[in-house]
Scaffold this motif. Sequence first.
Motif, PDB file in Angstrom:
ATOM      1  N   ARG A 159      -6.767   4.683 -24.646  1.00  0.00           N
ATOM      2  CA  ARG A 159      -7.430   5.760 -25.146  1.00  0.00           C
ATOM      3  C   ARG A 159      -8.144   6.334 -24.155  1.00  0.00           C
ATOM      4  O   ARG A 159      -7.983   7.604 -23.985  1.00  0.00           O
ATOM      5  CB  ARG A 159      -8.519   4.988 -26.450  1.00  0.00           C
ATOM      6  CG  ARG A 159      -9.316   6.494 -26.850  1.00  0.00           C
ATOM      7  CD  ARG A 159     -10.210   6.221 -27.715  1.00  0.00           C
ATOM      8  NE  ARG A 159     -11.208   6.993 -28.014  1.00  0.00           N
ATOM      9  CZ  ARG A 159     -11.097   7.972 -28.878  1.00  0.00           C
ATOM     10  NH1 ARG A 159      -9.846   8.387 -29.321  1.00  0.00           N
ATOM     11  NH2 ARG A 159     -12.239   8.987 -28.987  1.00  0.00           N
ATOM     12  N   ASP A 160      -8.907   5.836 -23.312  1.00  0.00           N
ATOM     13  CA  ASP A 160      -9.595   6.404 -22.180  1.00  0.00           C
ATOM     14  C   ASP A 160      -8.746   6.856 -21.287  1.00  0.00           C
ATOM     15  O   ASP A 160      -9.093   8.103 -20.737  1.00  0.00           O
ATOM     16  CB  ASP A 160     -10.553   5.233 -21.737  1.00  0.00           C
ATOM     17  CG  ASP A 160     -11.670   4.813 -22.397  1.00  0.00           C
ATOM     18  OD1 ASP A 160     -11.985   5.495 -23.447  1.00  0.00           O
ATOM     19  OD2 ASP A 160     -12.141   3.675 -22.131  1.00  0.00           O
ATOM     20  N   MET A 214      -7.806  10.828 -32.540  1.00  0.00           N
ATOM     21  CA  MET A 214      -6.792  10.124 -31.937  1.00  0.00           C
ATOM     22  C   MET A 214      -7.366   8.662 -32.306  1.00  0.00           C
ATOM     23  O   MET A 214      -8.481   8.282 -32.823  1.00  0.00           O
ATOM     24  CB  MET A 214      -7.207  10.102 -30.239  1.00  0.00           C
ATOM     25  CG  MET A 214      -6.232   9.204 -29.649  1.00  0.00           C
ATOM     26  SD  MET A 214      -6.710   8.941 -27.825  1.00  0.00           S
ATOM     27  CE  MET A 214      -6.399  10.604 -27.232  1.00  0.00           C
ATOM     28  N   ASP A 215      -6.158   7.857 -32.435  1.00  0.00           N
ATOM     29  CA  ASP A 215      -6.364   6.485 -32.862  1.00  0.00           C
ATOM     30  C   ASP A 215      -7.231   5.694 -31.843  1.00  0.00           C
ATOM     31  O   ASP A 215      -7.079   5.928 -30.621  1.00  0.00           O
ATOM     32  CB  ASP A 215      -5.099   5.803 -33.310  1.00  0.00           C
ATOM     33  CG  ASP A 215      -5.267   4.773 -34.188  1.00  0.00           C
ATOM     34  OD1 ASP A 215      -6.393   4.307 -34.365  1.00  0.00           O
ATOM     35  OD2 ASP A 215      -4.259   4.088 -34.741  1.00  0.00           O
ATOM     36  N   ASP A 216      -7.628   4.521 -32.120  1.00  0.00           N
ATOM     37  CA  ASP A 216      -8.084   3.713 -31.273  1.00  0.00           C
ATOM     38  C   ASP A 216      -7.011   2.627 -30.682  1.00  0.00           C
ATOM     39  O   ASP A 216      -6.499   1.855 -31.176  1.00  0.00           O
ATOM     40  CB  ASP A 216      -9.212   2.952 -31.829  1.00  0.00           C
ATOM     41  CG  ASP A 216     -10.108   2.094 -30.580  1.00  0.00           C
ATOM     42  OD1 ASP A 216     -10.131   2.489 -29.511  1.00  0.00           O
ATOM     43  OD2 ASP A 216     -10.818   1.187 -31.094  1.00  0.00           O
ATOM     44  N   THR A 217      -6.696   2.908 -29.356  1.00  0.00           N
ATOM     45  CA  THR A 217      -5.863   2.165 -28.700  1.00  0.00           C
ATOM     46  C   THR A 217      -6.238   1.717 -27.365  1.00  0.00           C
ATOM     47  O   THR A 217      -7.028   2.280 -26.702  1.00  0.00           O
ATOM     48  CB  THR A 217      -4.301   2.994 -28.380  1.00  0.00           C
ATOM     49  OG1 THR A 217      -4.766   4.039 -27.344  1.00  0.00           O
ATOM     50  CG2 THR A 217      -3.822   3.630 -29.742  1.00  0.00           C
TER      51      THR A 217
END
Length: 748
Positions: free
Chosen positions: A694-695, A688-691
């Motif tokens: 994300r959490d 998954m990309d860092d957005t």
Amino acid sequence: MGSSLRPSRLAALELLALGGAVGWLEGERQAAWLAWLAAEIVTATLANRWRARAPWSDPLLDAAGRALAKRERQGRGVDWPALARQLEGARASAESLWAEPLWGARATFAPVLRWPFTPDPDERLGWQRLLREELDIAGRDALLAGLEWLARQGYRYGWDMDAARLGREGSVEAETWLASLGEQREYGQVLVAFVTRAEPLEWAAWDWLRLIDQAYLGFGAGWLSAQEAETFAAHGLDLLQQRYADWPAMAHAYQRGRSLFEGRDLCADFEADWGRLLGAAGSPWQTPLAHTLDNDRRQQARRVVRERHASADAWVLALAAVREPDLATRYQLGEPLAPARREDAERYLNEVLTLRRDEPLAALARYWMPAQAHHLNQLAADARHPGAAVSGRVAGERRQALKACADHAATIFMAEKYAFYLLMAADSERYAPAELQTQARSLAGALGRFYATPQTLLAAWLTWETLLSPEEAPEETGLGDDIAWHLRDPGSRFHWLTPIFDSQWQEPGPRPSLEQFTAMSLAGPLNEAAWQWPLPLAAEDRRALQEWLEHQYALQGATGLAEFLDYLLEAGDRQEYQINYAPYTLNPRRLAEEIAILESGDCGEEERVHLLRLRHVRDNACGCNDEDMTAWDIAQLVDLSLAGRQLDWLDDAALTRYLEAAGGLAERHYSSWQAYAEGLFSGFGFFMDDTPERDDFLRRFREALTAWLGASPLLAGSWASLDFPGRPGRHSTPLHVDVLVGGPHRLH
């Protein structure tokens, strides 16, 4: 009676003579009434009065009485004791005074002296005017619809639904409900009073007695034949006898119904309203209610009613009417409809079901979900047996509720929705009648095989609805009260449906094998649970799905999809991890240096993604260094294969091959759904990309995996009901036939 002659008896005697003179009474009925009235007069009044020589108020009667008394003393007149004895021997029974017992219940409105009868034209016009002006029935069609409505649903349905709700709620909710009724507030006040004082909440007699009365009036108006009127009356009597033990119980129920209809509590007036009819010696109700309908006529009426509900359309309409009670009088799917109804149906198909105008009716099969029924049946069977694979995952009250469902096949929970969708398709007038009939017959045939009787079907529906409705739509009122009503009301259409069996039958939609369903479930919560074999979408929806695939995976056609699916099978993202990142787990110092180098300068997109994944390796994010992330590739493979079939880029054979390959890959890498879920979560988190979200995404995906593993909610996903690919079966065998067939030699 007192000591005076009732003028009503003399008036009755006079009417009897006049009625006989004009031919309104046949000879036997006239003779019976003459004997009965004479006996009543002599034994109850006249003999005592003349013996006492009490004066009459009429001089002519006084003179006649004195003359008769004188002749009697001289032995030349009437011998009253002998006359009384003679009349006693010839006294007519109450049954002989009235028309056949079939019409005895109509004494609620007016007793029937003669049947059948032949009204003259003026009388017929009077009957028609009465029906139009007092009952708003304008002709034969309206009369037939009204009679069917009274038999099947009537006023009692709405009253029962309101009473059930009031019984669960408190006084505050009752006041809120009363305030919402407007002109119906008086009705509501009577119903609240009934509930408050624990009055029996039974009033079906209000409908069924009116059914009998309106059948009689319809014959008088010339809108029904004698046989039709008798059949409706016999059906009404049959329903009354199924519900009530005797006339008083029926009369009390009618009085409560009348109270609700008129908006005033009339229960205190019961004796005044019903006393004479229930107690008078000559009342037609001297014949017990249970004896008013002979078995031949009962069976004939039942045959006629069942014939009206013998079509496959009747099954569809019965199921759909639970959701939409206004359908109670519909006979066929193809009946002429108002434009507004047609427009509503069209809007429903397009906006709710996404069934587009360019799609054939067969596309409705995507709402036929046999895998869902299998899942529910399996969960119920496992809940009943403590040693089953998932007996510990579904615990507490939910497990107890599931145990209660084990005796009931689960297909009806989705099939009733399919029936409603089929009705909407018919009402849109998009499709040919022959297509609709084929689908209706297919549905009725499937239900006839899965449920022994319509009552069995209703019991199953009620059990599953009670369990699942709060999970599916917690903010909405479920159908439990409605289903329970149809189960207990003998007039409901369900009790008159005829099972449909064809030697060659086919379900409304394809039924995947158990292996196919298991492989489809490997997609997990990447998408909604797939409970049916995928079918091609309409052109509009294909474009939307194709745009999504292009945006997410840069896939632009069937060839590109097939190549990517083969890549996922052979290498996938798992290979990228093994080659580019797994070695860093053996050299933490080199990993730290690589991260520092990338952090010290400007990064392009590829370097940014590489840095993010190096940090995941450093932090062992989502257990990426500990878990086999092949599940991430398998889930994508299955999800994209299903999408490929919806786009018609894959045919059924190609989809089956990819599903088999996915199942084999899962079997080689994992031993259980729990292990598969851990690998899927690790892969999801690692790639998954860092957005900023994300959490939150990770939390929700973890919750979804937990829901799939534990069937919480029960329809969250299918893992809890399935054996993992290649692992021996650890589930109990369901008791029903609406399950998925496994391999060629095994019925799961």
